[in-house]
Design an enzyme around this catalytic site. Sequence first.
Site, PDB file in Angstrom:
ATOM      1  NE  ARG A  29      -4.355  -1.420   0.394  1.00  0.00           N
ATOM      2  CZ  ARG A  29      -5.483  -1.410   1.120  1.00  0.00           C
ATOM      3  NH1 ARG A  29      -5.705  -0.455   1.969  1.00  0.00           N
ATOM      4  NH2 ARG A  29      -6.370  -2.357   0.966  1.00  0.00           N
ATOM      5  NE  ARG A  33      -7.206   5.246   2.600  1.00  0.00           N
ATOM      6  CZ  ARG A  33      -7.992   4.315   3.100  1.00  0.00           C
ATOM      7  NH1 ARG A  33      -9.243   4.575   3.356  1.00  0.00           N
ATOM      8  NH2 ARG A  33      -7.527   3.107   3.359  1.00  0.00           N
ATOM      9  NE  ARG A  42     -10.708   7.192  -3.210  1.00  0.00           N
ATOM     10  CZ  ARG A  42     -11.996   7.452  -3.405  1.00  0.00           C
ATOM     11  NH1 ARG A  42     -12.355   8.359  -4.281  1.00  0.00           N
ATOM     12  NH2 ARG A  42     -12.921   6.798  -2.731  1.00  0.00           N
TER      13      ARG A  42
HETATM   14  O1  CP3 Z   1       0.066   0.522  -3.157  1.00  0.00           O
HETATM   15  C1  CP3 Z   1      -0.588  -0.559  -3.217  1.00  0.00           C
HETATM   16  O2  CP3 Z   1      -0.399  -1.490  -2.413  1.00  0.00           O
HETATM   17  C2  CP3 Z   1      -1.463  -0.746  -4.433  1.00  0.00           C
HETATM   18  C3  CP3 Z   1      -2.789  -1.035  -4.417  1.00  0.00           C
HETATM   19  C4  CP3 Z   1      -3.632  -1.932  -3.527  1.00  0.00           C
HETATM   20  C5  CP3 Z   1      -4.854  -1.472  -2.974  1.00  0.00           C
HETATM   21  N1  CP3 Z   1      -5.489  -2.556  -2.408  1.00  0.00           N
HETATM   22  C6  CP3 Z   1      -5.370  -0.104  -3.048  1.00  0.00           C
HETATM   23  C7  CP3 Z   1      -6.455   0.336  -2.153  1.00  0.00           C
HETATM   24  C8  CP3 Z   1      -3.496  -3.281  -3.201  1.00  0.00           C
HETATM   25  C9  CP3 Z   1      -2.357  -4.236  -3.494  1.00  0.00           C
HETATM   26  C10 CP3 Z   1      -4.686  -3.654  -2.506  1.00  0.00           C
HETATM   27  C11 CP3 Z   1      -4.955  -5.031  -2.045  1.00  0.00           C
HETATM   28  C12 CP3 Z   1      -6.164  -5.306  -1.261  1.00  0.00           C
HETATM   29  N2  CP3 Z   1      -7.411  -4.765  -1.409  1.00  0.00           N
HETATM   30  C13 CP3 Z   1      -6.240  -6.296  -0.249  1.00  0.00           C
HETATM   31  C14 CP3 Z   1      -5.105  -7.219   0.164  1.00  0.00           C
HETATM   32  C15 CP3 Z   1      -4.124  -6.579   1.066  1.00  0.00           C
HETATM   33  C16 CP3 Z   1      -4.651  -6.232   2.432  1.00  0.00           C
HETATM   34  O3  CP3 Z   1      -4.713  -5.016   2.717  1.00  0.00           O
HETATM   35  O4  CP3 Z   1      -4.955  -7.140   3.210  1.00  0.00           O
HETATM   36  C17 CP3 Z   1      -7.557  -6.285   0.255  1.00  0.00           C
HETATM   37  C18 CP3 Z   1      -8.101  -7.170   1.365  1.00  0.00           C
HETATM   38  C19 CP3 Z   1      -8.288  -5.322  -0.500  1.00  0.00           C
HETATM   39  C20 CP3 Z   1      -9.753  -4.999  -0.385  1.00  0.00           C
HETATM   40  C21 CP3 Z   1      -9.985  -3.600   0.016  1.00  0.00           C
HETATM   41  N3  CP3 Z   1      -9.638  -2.490  -0.738  1.00  0.00           N
HETATM   42  C22 CP3 Z   1     -10.593  -3.136   1.206  1.00  0.00           C
HETATM   43  C23 CP3 Z   1     -11.101  -4.031   2.328  1.00  0.00           C
HETATM   44  C24 CP3 Z   1     -10.605  -1.742   1.145  1.00  0.00           C
HETATM   45  C25 CP3 Z   1     -11.254  -0.802   2.126  1.00  0.00           C
HETATM   46  C26 CP3 Z   1     -10.437  -0.596   3.342  1.00  0.00           C
HETATM   47  C27 CP3 Z   1      -9.540   0.594   3.177  1.00  0.00           C
HETATM   48  O5  CP3 Z   1      -8.317   0.467   3.412  1.00  0.00           O
HETATM   49  O6  CP3 Z   1     -10.086   1.648   2.823  1.00  0.00           O
HETATM   50  C28 CP3 Z   1      -9.964  -1.343  -0.066  1.00  0.00           C
HETATM   51  C29 CP3 Z   1      -9.758   0.034  -0.548  1.00  0.00           C
HETATM   52  C30 CP3 Z   1      -8.406   0.417  -1.054  1.00  0.00           C
HETATM   53  N4  CP3 Z   1      -7.601  -0.360  -1.845  1.00  0.00           N
HETATM   54  C31 CP3 Z   1      -7.772   1.670  -0.842  1.00  0.00           C
HETATM   55  C32 CP3 Z   1      -6.546   1.620  -1.524  1.00  0.00           C
HETATM   56  C33 CP3 Z   1      -5.519   2.718  -1.644  1.00  0.00           C
HETATM   57  C34 CP3 Z   1      -8.348   2.856  -0.055  1.00  0.00           C
HETATM   58  C35 CP3 Z   1      -9.541   3.423  -0.729  1.00  0.00           C
HETATM   59  C36 CP3 Z   1      -9.474   4.904  -1.087  1.00  0.00           C
HETATM   60  O7  CP3 Z   1      -8.414   5.463  -1.420  1.00  0.00           O
HETATM   61  O8  CP3 Z   1     -10.564   5.483  -1.071  1.00  0.00           O
END
Ligand code: CP3
Length: 348
Positions: A29, A33, A42
């Site tokens: 990640r 944010r 975003r």
């Molecule tokens: O820099 C990176 O790592 C690249 C992108 C990336 C994101 N999600 C962007 C993201 C990667 C590799 C993921 C993987 C992901 N997504 C996982 C596996 C890794 C982990 O964290 O366990 C999972 C379970 C998800 C599903 C997911 N995506 C959830 C549950 C959420 C909401 C929770 C949260 O953190 O807001 C997301 C949203 C998400 N994915 C965001 C980002 C940057 C935040 C949303 C936003 O910017 O509005």
Amino acid sequence: MTDLRPSTKSFLRALNREPVSPPPCWLMRQAGRYLPEYRAVRASVSGFLELCYSPEKAAEVTLQPLRRYGFDAAILFSDILVVPDGLGQAVTFREGEGPSLKPIRTSKDLDALSLDAFQDRLQPVFQTVERLHRDIPPSTALIGFAGAPWTVATYMVEGSGSKDFVQTKIMAYERPDLFQRLIDLLVQATGDYLIKQIDHGAEAIQLFDSWAGVLPEDQFAKWVIEPTRHLVERLRSSRPGIPIIGFPRGAGALYQQFVDGTGIDGVSLDTSIPLDWAVKTLQSKTTLQGNLDPVMVVAGGQALDAAVDRILRICGNGPFIFNLGHGILPNTPPENVARLVERVRRRS
Ligand code: CP3
């Protein structure tokens, strides 16, 4: 064509089990944010998935952390939930609430999913990979990724994030035939998806199994190890030479079965894994990646320095990639990330 010449990218060399000093460094990640420039991009889109499906913007946010910190690898900006979205189970993200999907509970729900439009729907993601392949610095490796079938299935069955995964477990334990159909579909779709990422320029793959740690041993073998092994075999035979990192978060002692049973090239250690154990048990078979507590990067200061030094001291004598034990937290001060990277780089 896969280029089989020895790589000059330290991240790929570490996955090839070559000694690299200082070890390559990237953070899960790393685009997100905590960076004001991410928040600005975003704010220009209405929904999170719209960002994932806008190649120019998704490529831009992938590159942002590289400009600040010069990480050794960039991970494609997308999400694990584009796979259910591509299969026709629409995903929405509501502000502060996480993902929402119409849950899959019956064979009729499963029948509604389809591979027909899958590759077309995910075309924007492949375009992002293509842009990144063109635009990333020559010493930086490009990581493609997907969720592992078990973790993606939990979101598809629960219809949202979960704390106990009761609905998914009930389906897996009570209707293993039905759950197997869902997992088989995900193995197929995820394999197609990753092969396309590789063909557009991804040089390594990470499989995120964020909820691997909630299953008992026999179920872990069936729903985590088996589908991952199938995916690894398919990628190996169709796109040889592309290293694969597995991340069975929370798997504890089952990390060992995971490494032995899947044959992955690298394993991402979560924060709870004892490092002496990992070095002794896993590092002769696979490259270790990890495992700094993301909260340490929020804390910063000398606590952060000491935690970084400890990981480097224990893991840094064998094949190793510096990373966190889970994704970077939104309230992380960007200057603490700079401090971490400098600390890792000082080591030679
Ligand atoms: O820099 C990176 O790592 C690249 C992108 C990336 C994101 N999600 C962007 C993201 C990667 C590799 C993921 C993987 C992901 N997504 C996982 C596996 C890794 C982990 O964290 O366990 C999972 C379970 C998800 C599903 C997911 N995506 C959830 C549950 C959420 C909401 C929770 C949260 O953190 O807001 C997301 C949203 C998400 N994915 C965001 C980002 C940057 C935040 C949303 C936003 O910017 O509005």
